[in-house]
Design a protein around this motif. Structure first.
Motif, mmCIF file in Angstrom:
data_model
loop_
_atom_site.group_PDB
_atom_site.id
_atom_site.type_symbol
_atom_site.label_atom_id
_atom_site.label_comp_id
_atom_site.label_asym_id
_atom_site.label_seq_id
_atom_site.Cartn_x
_atom_site.Cartn_y
_atom_site.Cartn_z
ATOM 1 N N GLU A 139 0.846 -1.192 0.000
ATOM 2 C CA GLU A 139 0.000 0.000 0.000
ATOM 3 C C GLU A 139 0.884 1.245 0.000
ATOM 4 O O GLU A 139 1.817 1.365 0.805
ATOM 5 C CB GLU A 139 -0.913 0.027 1.229
ATOM 6 N N ALA A 140 0.590 2.168 -0.919
ATOM 7 C CA ALA A 140 1.271 3.460 -1.006
ATOM 8 C C ALA A 140 2.788 3.306 -1.055
ATOM 9 O O ALA A 140 3.530 4.022 -0.380
ATOM 10 C CB ALA A 140 0.858 4.361 0.157
ATOM 11 N N GLY A 141 3.247 2.338 -1.842
ATOM 12 C CA GLY A 141 4.670 2.149 -2.030
ATOM 13 C C GLY A 141 5.385 1.426 -0.907
ATOM 14 O O GLY A 141 6.608 1.307 -0.912
ATOM 15 N N VAL A 142 4.632 0.938 0.074
ATOM 16 C CA VAL A 142 5.225 0.240 1.219
ATOM 17 C C VAL A 142 4.723 -1.200 1.238
ATOM 18 O O VAL A 142 3.539 -1.459 1.008
ATOM 19 C CB VAL A 142 4.855 0.934 2.543
ATOM 20 N N THR A 143 5.627 -2.138 1.486
ATOM 21 C CA THR A 143 5.230 -3.533 1.654
ATOM 22 C C THR A 143 5.459 -3.926 3.101
ATOM 23 O O THR A 143 6.379 -3.448 3.772
ATOM 24 C CB THR A 143 6.039 -4.469 0.744
ATOM 25 N N GLU A 144 4.613 -4.810 3.594
ATOM 26 C CA GLU A 144 4.713 -5.241 4.989
ATOM 27 C C GLU A 144 4.246 -6.688 5.097
ATOM 28 O O GLU A 144 3.303 -7.094 4.399
ATOM 29 C CB GLU A 144 3.840 -4.330 5.869
ATOM 30 N N TYR A 145 4.900 -7.436 5.937
ATOM 31 C CA TYR A 145 4.566 -8.844 6.128
ATOM 32 C C TYR A 145 4.606 -9.119 7.622
ATOM 33 O O TYR A 145 5.664 -9.023 8.243
ATOM 34 C CB TYR A 145 5.571 -9.713 5.376
ATOM 35 N N LYS A 146 3.453 -9.443 8.201
ATOM 36 C CA LYS A 146 3.370 -9.677 9.642
ATOM 37 C C LYS A 146 2.698 -11.017 9.916
ATOM 38 O O LYS A 146 1.826 -11.454 9.154
ATOM 39 C CB LYS A 146 2.597 -8.553 10.335
ATOM 40 N N ALA A 147 3.100 -11.632 11.028
ATOM 41 C CA ALA A 147 2.599 -12.963 11.376
ATOM 42 C C ALA A 147 1.859 -12.919 12.706
ATOM 43 O O ALA A 147 2.265 -12.218 13.637
ATOM 44 C CB ALA A 147 3.759 -13.951 11.456
ATOM 45 N N TYR A 148 0.772 -13.712 12.796
ATOM 46 C CA TYR A 148 -0.071 -13.751 13.988
ATOM 47 C C TYR A 148 -0.408 -15.194 14.336
ATOM 48 O O TYR A 148 -0.666 -16.012 13.452
ATOM 49 C CB TYR A 148 -1.365 -12.962 13.763
ATOM 50 N N LEU A 149 -0.406 -15.478 15.629
ATOM 51 C CA LEU A 149 -0.795 -16.805 16.090
ATOM 52 C C LEU A 149 -2.315 -16.893 16.102
ATOM 53 O O LEU A 149 -2.992 -16.053 16.697
ATOM 54 C CB LEU A 149 -0.248 -17.060 17.501
ATOM 55 N N VAL A 150 -2.884 -17.891 15.414
ATOM 56 C CA VAL A 150 -4.328 -18.084 15.374
ATOM 57 C C VAL A 150 -4.642 -19.533 15.725
ATOM 58 O O VAL A 150 -3.771 -20.407 15.676
ATOM 59 C CB VAL A 150 -4.924 -17.738 13.982
ATOM 60 N N THR A 151 -5.889 -19.769 16.063
ATOM 61 C CA THR A 151 -6.321 -21.119 16.417
ATOM 62 C C THR A 151 -7.469 -21.533 15.521
ATOM 63 O O THR A 151 -8.467 -20.821 15.401
ATOM 64 C CB THR A 151 -6.766 -21.182 17.888
ATOM 65 N N LYS A 152 -7.314 -22.666 14.866
ATOM 66 C CA LYS A 152 -8.396 -23.237 14.063
ATOM 67 C C LYS A 152 -9.126 -24.250 14.936
ATOM 68 O O LYS A 152 -8.529 -25.175 15.491
ATOM 69 C CB LYS A 152 -7.854 -23.923 12.807
ATOM 70 N N GLU A 153 -10.440 -24.046 15.068
ATOM 71 C CA GLU A 153 -11.241 -24.912 15.938
ATOM 72 C C GLU A 153 -12.255 -25.698 15.121
ATOM 73 O O GLU A 153 -12.731 -25.255 14.093
ATOM 74 C CB GLU A 153 -11.965 -24.056 16.987
#
Length: 804
Positions: A790-804
């Protein structure tokens, strides 16, 4: 590097919706003519809600017809009857279009609209209903705390309630200000109004429970948050809150699993109608956006004369982590500080010849408990990540828990160790480098870097399972900002947040069933400020909410970063830490108490932005005011002009213009902080200010989620403060041993042109295997990584999630 996507899915709401404007008659057309098309005028949708599925979706609808408060403040006539009629028209038309639409709550006082559940793929019909202004997702709110420690009757002492005296509340009581006659609404998880320290504050009418829809806002059997918050505001028994003689009303909008926008807005509305003078909302989410239904309701509650105070969030210490409703333009958002404490050094001695140079004190409940570790040899036991299950079958009584970083919060690891009988903990990093200090841990906790943690594990492997500590006093540290306290600015409005700060670490207050507990979080800081607001209104019953906010901000004191010796940034502490007596005794007000000059993006030439503030002389003498504006580092390219030697009569006020001229060619992109100093010769008021050169560096993604929709599908989504030109969701294995990211699994969604600030889609729970088939992903913990451009910026973030 730009990612290449082979599969791009477009949301129906990202496309232009075009309809034929009239019936086309070929007889009237020339050979080159084609039917004329016209865009349909539809309401604004905030965020992107999955519209390809027929699953039930709850949203908040804002009407074009203005609420009672908004209309009145614009000089228009408005009534409940008229709003009921206009809202009824919209609901009636909606139900014609969507037979299954189920309206839940209706609003008319500080917010005009209603909440409704309908199939996601029919939201487009809702947007086209005449009279609908905007539609918002019905997002989830929580009342998170960083840690909780119940205090037994044997351990409890009234002296544990140190935070109210620290900000000067006891001096206010001695001066005769206790909050008497002022009503504070606690919009939270309910409240145990039978607690002996709280019973005095409640009358026959105690508030409302929006979770169970009844007139009893008693806190649920597994809940405690609202009772603790209420005690900080108005306890008057074994401990005293900031305003011990204030009246309380409880509004239960959060159940054991949190709550949603529809109940929070309903709680705000009813609190205003019930005559509250102050309201406290120690709740939030990770949406950094000011134009949200809850924020709109709070802004109009402030306009109606109710001082709205809210927590800034617990997602610090990075900038841009403030979440709704702390993003509200008008409400008072509060960051958390830690009271002054002593700092210690530590040396570990498991065996001769082995050194642990990275060992440091991470956090502790009291100096006495920390120093009690000295001179004793302890067994230490490795318990992995320190989850409850990791302690099963292991004897930790009177021992030290050796724990790896990862998986979940440090404070939970320490709490689990204490519950298992440990007297201390050592937490080692799972990656290179040092991890943060966390004040107020449940047991004395030492931290080490990864290499020293591996040495400890090697010692255990060699049969050396004892450790001793040499802990010595290093230095005293003044009031500091808590690392967990969320920081500003706010996206789109570019405002400084928090507005002020207050103690929020190890705050002792009331707990259900007549007990007490120490909690920490900005949830604990906010009620301190709500209590101070009650004291200000007792002294100044005719004050507008803007005066209360200004008094709190103008008289706050700078919090100093012990690492630099300088004041924390404006977006960390706001105007500073509140001080009761200074706020009560101020003779001047500067309104508003902080400024943002916004974005300066003109590439050539100079760009000028104007602001104004108001000086209010509360004294009985004519005063002369002088002004000074200083940007950090005095950057070339910024010029400020304002008044000098402004004279204001006794009890009068006057507006002051302030112009900022910026030549962006002389400045690096980024944000620049300034302090506007206003002086009457005896009192100095410092007003925080910021401006941005170029596109602000806000995070492109601030959170992600995975929730079960039905038996064979899941809601997956992300919070996007600025939207996303390209958006992708990747799944990875969660490495339980390290608490980190394991092998990649699959990309489960790819999108373009996702709008701000919210995106979601429906996932079928399946991933592509090596054989290029799709199979169900097993239930459990996984890592959901979100890629954004977005707007010339790239970002990659990770999150812990739970599949139930």
């Amino acid at each position: 590097m730009k990612r290449n996507f082979s599969r791009v899915l477009f949301s129906i709401l990202a496309l232009v919706l075009i309809f034929s404007a009239f019936s086309y008659n070929p007889a009237n057309a020339t050979a080159n003519e084609s039917p004329r098309l016209q865009e349909l005028d539809i309401a604004e949708l905030f965020g992107e809600i999955e519209t390809s599925s027929d699953r039930p979706t709850s949203v908040i609808v804002e009407l074009e017809e203005e609420s009672i408060v908004e209309a009145n403040h614009k000089g228009k006539k408005q009534s409940k009857a008229n709003l009921n009629k206009e809202r009824g028209k919209v609901i009636s038309e909606l139900k014609k279009q969507v037979k299954t639409a189920d309206v839940n709550r209706e609003y008319d006082y500080v917010f005009s609209g209603f909440s409704v559940e309908l199939p996601g793929n029919e939201i487009i019909k809702l947007l086209a209903v005449p009279g609908v202004k905007a539609v918002y997702p019905n997002v989830h709110y929580t009342a998170d705390v960083i840690s909780k420690e119940e205090i037994s009757a044997e351990e409890f002492s009234p002296e544990m309630m140190k935070s109210a005296p620290f900000i000067g509340a006891n001096e206010a009581w001695e001066a005769g200000f206790t909050g008497e006659g002022v009503t504070v609404a606690v919009i939270d998880t309910g409240v145990d109004y039978t607690h002996p320290d709280l019973a005095h504050a409640f009358g026959d009418y105690k508030g409302y429970d929006f979770v169970d829809d009844d007139n009893d806002p008693m806190e649920g059997p597994t809940q405690y948050h609202g009772t603790h918050v209420s005690g900080t505001v108005a306890a008057n028994g074994a401990i005293k809150g900031v305003a011990p003689e204030a009246n309380l009303l409880g509004y239960r909008v959060l159940g054991p699993n949190g709550g949603t926008t529809e109940d929070v807005v309903a709680g705000i509305e009813l609190a205003v109608q019930d005559g509250a003078d102050v309201m406290n909302l120690s709740l939030g989410n990770s949406l950094n956006n000011p134009d949200w239904a809850t924020s709109i309701a709070l802004d109009w509650a402030m306009a109606e004369g109710v001082v709205a105070v809210t927590s800034n969030g617990n997602a610090g210490p990075n900038n841009w982590t403030v979440g709704s409703p702390g993003t509200s333009r008008e409400a008072i958002s509060v960051g958390a500080t830690q009271l002054p404490y002593n700092e210690y050094t530590v040396e570990l001695a498991p065996s001769e010849g082995v050194e642990y140079p990275t060992a440091k004190v991470m956090g502790f409940p009291s100096d006495e408990e920390l120093l009690a570790l000295n001179g004793v040899e302890y067994e230490f036991v490795y318990v992995g990540l320190g989850a409850e299950a990791d302690f099963e079958g292991k004897d930790l009584e009177g021992k030290i828990a050796l724990i790896s970083r990862g998986g979940f919060a440090f404070v939970d690891k320490a709490a689990n160790a204490k519950a298992a009988g440990a007297v201390g903990a050592i937490i080692f990093n799972n990656v290179a480098g040092e991890h943060a200090d966390v004040p107020g841990m449940a047991i004395p906790t030492i931290k080490t870097e990864l290499a020293d943690g591996q040495k400890l594990l090697a010692e255990l492997e060699a049969g050396n399972n004892t450790v001793s500590f040499d802990i010595e006093f290093d230095k005293a540290v003044g009031e500091t900002m808590a690392d967990f306290s969320s920081r500003g600015p706010v996206t789109l409005s570019w405002m400084i947040k928090p507005d002020v700060s207050a103690p929020g670490v190890n705050i002792v207050s009331t707990f259900p069933n007549g007990t007490y507990a120490a909690l920490q979080g900005t949830s604990m800081a906010s009620p301190h400020v709500a209590g101070v607001a009650a004291l200000l209104l007792e002294k100044n019953p005719g004050w507008a909410t803007e005066n209360v906010k200004a008094a709190l901000m103008n008289t706050a004191v700078d919090v100093i970063d012990p690492g630099t010796g300088e004041a924390y940034a404006h977006n960390t502490q706001g105007a500073g830490s509140v001080r009761v007596m200074d706020a009560l005794n101020t003779e001047n007000l500067v309104v508003p108490g902080s400024y943002s000059f916004g974005k300066f993006v003109k590439e050539k030439g100079k760009q000028v932005e104007k602001q104004h503030f108001e000086i209010k002389n509360l004294s009985n003498e004519r005063k002369t005011y002088n002004f000074d504006v200083e940007f950090d580092g005095n950057p070339e390219g910024v010029k400020v002009s304002t008044s000098k030697n402004l004279k204001v009569g006794a009890g009068k006020s006057q507006k002051v213009n302030l112009n900022v001229q910026v030549d962006t060619s002389k400045l690096e992109p980024g944000y620049y902080e300034a302090t506007i100093t206003v002086s009457d010769g005896s009192q100095i008021i410092e007003v925080p200010s910021i401006l941005f050169v170029g596109e602000p560096d806000y995070p492109r993604v601030t959170g992600a989620f995975m929730e079960k929709a039905n038996e064979d599908s899941y809601y997956v989504g992300a919070y996007l403060p600025g939207g996303a030109e390209v958006l992708a969701y990747d799944l990875y294995v969660f490495d339980e041993e390290t608490g980190g990211i394991g092998a990649p699994i699959d990309t489960i969604g790819v999108f373009e042109d996702a709008p701000l600030p919210y995106h979601e889609f429906v996932w079928d729970g399946k991933v592509r295997t090596e054989g290029n088939t799709r199979e169900e992903l097993p239930n459990g913990d996984w890592v959901l990584a979100v890629y954004v451009e977005e707007a010339g910026v790239t970002e990659y973030k990770a999150y812990l999630v739970t599949k139930e």
